[in-house]
Design an enzyme around this catalytic site. Sequence first.
Site, PDB file in Angstrom:
ATOM      1  N   HIS A   1       5.854  -9.207  -5.323  1.00 57.08           N
ATOM      2  CA  HIS A   1       4.208  -9.628  -5.348  1.00 57.08           C
ATOM      3  C   HIS A   1       3.758  -8.613  -6.507  1.00 57.08           C
ATOM      4  CE1 HIS A   1      -0.218 -10.157  -4.570  1.00 57.08           C
ATOM      5  NE2 HIS A   1      -0.222  -9.243  -3.786  1.00 57.08           N
TER       6      HIS A   1
ATOM      7  N   GLU B   1       0.828  -1.191   0.135  1.00 58.63           N
ATOM      8  CA  GLU B   1       0.039   0.049  -0.044  1.00 58.63           C
ATOM      9  C   GLU B   1       0.781   1.246   0.183  1.00 58.63           C
ATOM     10  OE1 GLU B   1       0.232  -2.195   2.408  1.00 58.63           O
ATOM     11  OE2 GLU B   1       0.207  -1.204   4.410  1.00 58.63           O
TER      12      GLU B   1
ATOM     13  N   GLU C   1      -3.208 -28.584  16.870  1.00 60.78           N
ATOM     14  CA  GLU C   1      -3.157 -29.641  16.063  1.00 60.78           C
ATOM     15  C   GLU C   1      -3.253 -29.333  14.526  1.00 60.78           C
ATOM     16  OE1 GLU C   1      -4.719 -33.738  16.195  1.00 60.78           O
ATOM     17  OE2 GLU C   1      -5.442 -33.052  18.505  1.00 60.78           O
TER      18      GLU C   1
HETATM   19  P1  NAD Z   1       6.809  -5.291   5.628  1.00 62.56           P
HETATM   20  O1  NAD Z   1       5.387  -4.736   5.961  1.00 62.56           O
HETATM   21  O2  NAD Z   1       7.273  -6.331   6.446  1.00 62.56           O
HETATM   22  O3  NAD Z   1       7.909  -4.040   5.016  1.00 62.56           O
HETATM   23  C1  NAD Z   1       8.041  -3.347   6.119  1.00 62.56           C
HETATM   24  C2  NAD Z   1       9.377  -2.278   5.560  1.00 62.56           C
HETATM   25  O4  NAD Z   1       9.052  -1.364   4.876  1.00 62.56           O
HETATM   26  C3  NAD Z   1      10.217  -1.690   6.714  1.00 62.56           C
HETATM   27  O5  NAD Z   1      11.544  -1.594   6.667  1.00 62.56           O
HETATM   28  C4  NAD Z   1       9.587  -0.457   6.880  1.00 62.56           C
HETATM   29  O6  NAD Z   1      10.487   0.612   7.500  1.00 62.56           O
HETATM   30  C5  NAD Z   1       9.364  -0.190   5.336  1.00 62.56           C
HETATM   31  N1  NAD Z   1       8.477   0.823   4.912  1.00 62.56           N
HETATM   32  C6  NAD Z   1       7.238   0.821   5.394  1.00 62.56           C
HETATM   33  N2  NAD Z   1       6.536   2.112   5.031  1.00 62.56           N
HETATM   34  C7  NAD Z   1       7.611   2.759   4.358  1.00 62.56           C
HETATM   35  C8  NAD Z   1       7.655   4.209   3.573  1.00 62.56           C
HETATM   36  N3  NAD Z   1       6.586   4.779   3.375  1.00 62.56           N
HETATM   37  N4  NAD Z   1       8.720   4.570   3.248  1.00 62.56           N
HETATM   38  C9  NAD Z   1       9.836   3.504   3.180  1.00 62.56           C
HETATM   39  N5  NAD Z   1      10.141   2.262   3.998  1.00 62.56           N
HETATM   40  C10 NAD Z   1       8.645   2.005   4.390  1.00 62.56           C
HETATM   41  O7  NAD Z   1       6.718  -5.803   4.028  1.00 62.56           O
HETATM   42  P2  NAD Z   1       6.626  -7.361   3.445  1.00 62.56           P
HETATM   43  O8  NAD Z   1       5.443  -8.219   4.181  1.00 62.56           O
HETATM   44  O9  NAD Z   1       8.035  -8.040   3.751  1.00 62.56           O
HETATM   45  O10 NAD Z   1       6.166  -7.049   1.983  1.00 62.56           O
HETATM   46  C11 NAD Z   1       7.084  -6.830   1.058  1.00 62.56           C
HETATM   47  C12 NAD Z   1       6.477  -6.955  -0.047  1.00 62.56           C
HETATM   48  O11 NAD Z   1       6.525  -8.483  -0.342  1.00 62.56           O
HETATM   49  C13 NAD Z   1       5.130  -6.952  -0.560  1.00 62.56           C
HETATM   50  O12 NAD Z   1       4.945  -6.513  -1.830  1.00 62.56           O
HETATM   51  C14 NAD Z   1       4.346  -8.214  -0.189  1.00 62.56           C
HETATM   52  O13 NAD Z   1       3.307  -8.330  -0.931  1.00 62.56           O
HETATM   53  C15 NAD Z   1       5.514  -9.093  -0.478  1.00 62.56           C
HETATM   54  N6  NAD Z   1       5.684 -10.382  -0.186  1.00 62.56           N
HETATM   55  C16 NAD Z   1       5.469 -10.546   1.500  1.00 62.56           C
HETATM   56  C17 NAD Z   1       5.715 -11.757   1.832  1.00 62.56           C
HETATM   57  C18 NAD Z   1       5.788 -11.985   3.375  1.00 62.56           C
HETATM   58  O14 NAD Z   1       6.142 -12.829   3.815  1.00 62.56           O
HETATM   59  N7  NAD Z   1       5.452 -10.752   4.261  1.00 62.56           N
HETATM   60  C19 NAD Z   1       5.626 -13.140   1.063  1.00 62.56           C
HETATM   61  C20 NAD Z   1       5.482 -12.953  -0.268  1.00 62.56           C
HETATM   62  C21 NAD Z   1       5.504 -11.582  -0.972  1.00 62.56           C
HETATM   63 MG    MG Z   2       0.191 -12.173  -0.609  1.00 63.77          MG
HETATM   64 MG    MG Z   3      -8.513 -35.615  17.978  1.00 61.40          MG
END
Ligand code: NAD
Ligand code: MG
Ligand code: MG
Length: 341
Positions: free
Chosen positions: A110, A86, A233
Site C-alpha cells: 500500500h 501506522e 444476502e
Molecule cells: P497486519 O495488521 O495483519 O500486520 C500484523 C503484523 O505486523 C504481525 O506480524 C505483527 O506482529 C506485525 N507488527 C505489528 N506491529 C509491529 C511492530 N511495531 N514491529 C514489528 N512488527 C509489528 O497488517 P496487514 O493488514 O497485512 O497490512 C500490511 C500492509 O499491507 C499494509 O500496508 C496494508 O495497507 C497493506 N494491505 C493490506 C491488506 C489486507 O488484506 N489486510 C490488503 C492490501 C494491502
Molecule cells: Mg487499504
Molecule cells: Mg428479498
Amino acid sequence: MSELKIYRDKDIDTDLIKTKKIAVIGFGSQGYGQSLNLKDSGCDVVLGLRLGGNSDKKAKNYGFKTMTIEDAVKWADVIQVLIPDEVQAKVYEEQIKPNMRAGQYLMFAHGFNIHYKKIVPAKDINVIMVAPKGPGHTVRSQYVEGKGVPSLIAVYQDPTGDSKKVALSYAAAIGAGRAGIIETTFREETETDLFGEQAVICGGVSALMKAGFEVLTEAGYSPYMAYFEVLHEMKLIIDLVNQGGLADMRYSISNTAEYGDMTRGPKVIGEPSKNAMREILKDIQSGKFADEFTNEMATGHKKFDKLREENRNHEIEKIGEEIRSSFSWGRKENIIDRSKN
Ligand code: NAD
Ligand code: MG
Ligand code: MG
C-alpha cells in the site's frame, strides 16, 4: 478512457524473483498470504519478525525461517513491508533503514507511507509496490485453489532500472499473474484505495447495512429477518455483480426487485451522499486523513478503540453471530483461523 494493460504470467519473467532473497516483514494478513504463496512458488523467503512473539510462532508453524527485522533486512535483496501502516515509519527508521544497502528493493503493499512521505528512502534504493486487491487470507486461499487475486504494481524510484520487472515477478509469485496485474502509481493506488475502503466497500457498505438493519428493527420487524435481508444476502448479490456486473445481478433478481432497485436506490445514495464522498476524497488528497489517522494511532488510539467497541456491540453483530452459528454455511471451512493465520 486510458488504455488498460493487463499483465499475466505469460507476459512476465516469473523466474527473476527466484534469484532474489526475499524478506517479508510481518506475518499478519498479507504477510501470511504472500509469504506462503512465495514459498510455494519456489522463492527464497525469510520472515523478519519480533522473535518470540505471536507471529514468530505462527510463521514457524508453517515451516518458515524467521529472523529479527534487522537481520532479515541485511540478508535480503527484496524487503516487503507487511506490518500495519501506522507502525511502518517508526520500524523503518529504527530497524530497516540502518541495515539497508544501495540497490535493494524496498516494497510495500500500500502506498500510504511513501506517498504521504512518512517514509523517505535514500535515492539509491528501489521503491516498488505490489498491492493485492483483496485480503491477505484470500490471497492465500485463492492461490491454493490455483487462482489468484488481481494486484496492482507501481514503481516510485528505480535506481537499478529493473524495478518493474521485479515487481511483476513478485506479483506473479503470489499468484496475481493468474488473475491479472495492472500498473499504477503510488499516488493513485494510495488515494483510490483509501477512498474505496472509506466511502464504498468497507465504510459505505457497513454503514448501509447497519442503517437498513436499524430502520427495519426500529419499525418493529424481527432482527433475524432484518439480518437476512440486509446483510446475509449482500454476499450472494455481490457475487453476481462481481461475476457479470450489475446486469448479471439484475438478470437474476425478480422484476419487482429490479424496478425497486432502479427507482429507490438513487434515493438512498444520491447527491448528498456523493457530496459526502467528495469531502472524503478531498481529505484523502490533502493528506488530512493520513495525518488524522497517524496522529490517532500515535497518541493512544482512544477514539479508534471506542469506535471498535461500539461497532462490536451493535445488534447486527450479536444477531449475526447467533444466526451464523446455527446455519450450515457458518464456521466450517473458515479462511480465517485467528490461532493460525
Ligand atoms: P497486519 O495488521 O495483519 O500486520 C500484523 C503484523 O505486523 C504481525 O506480524 C505483527 O506482529 C506485525 N507488527 C505489528 N506491529 C509491529 C511492530 N511495531 N514491529 C514489528 N512488527 C509489528 O497488517 P496487514 O493488514 O497485512 O497490512 C500490511 C500492509 O499491507 C499494509 O500496508 C496494508 O495497507 C497493506 N494491505 C493490506 C491488506 C489486507 O488484506 N489486510 C490488503 C492490501 C494491502
Ligand atoms: Mg487499504
Ligand atoms: Mg428479498
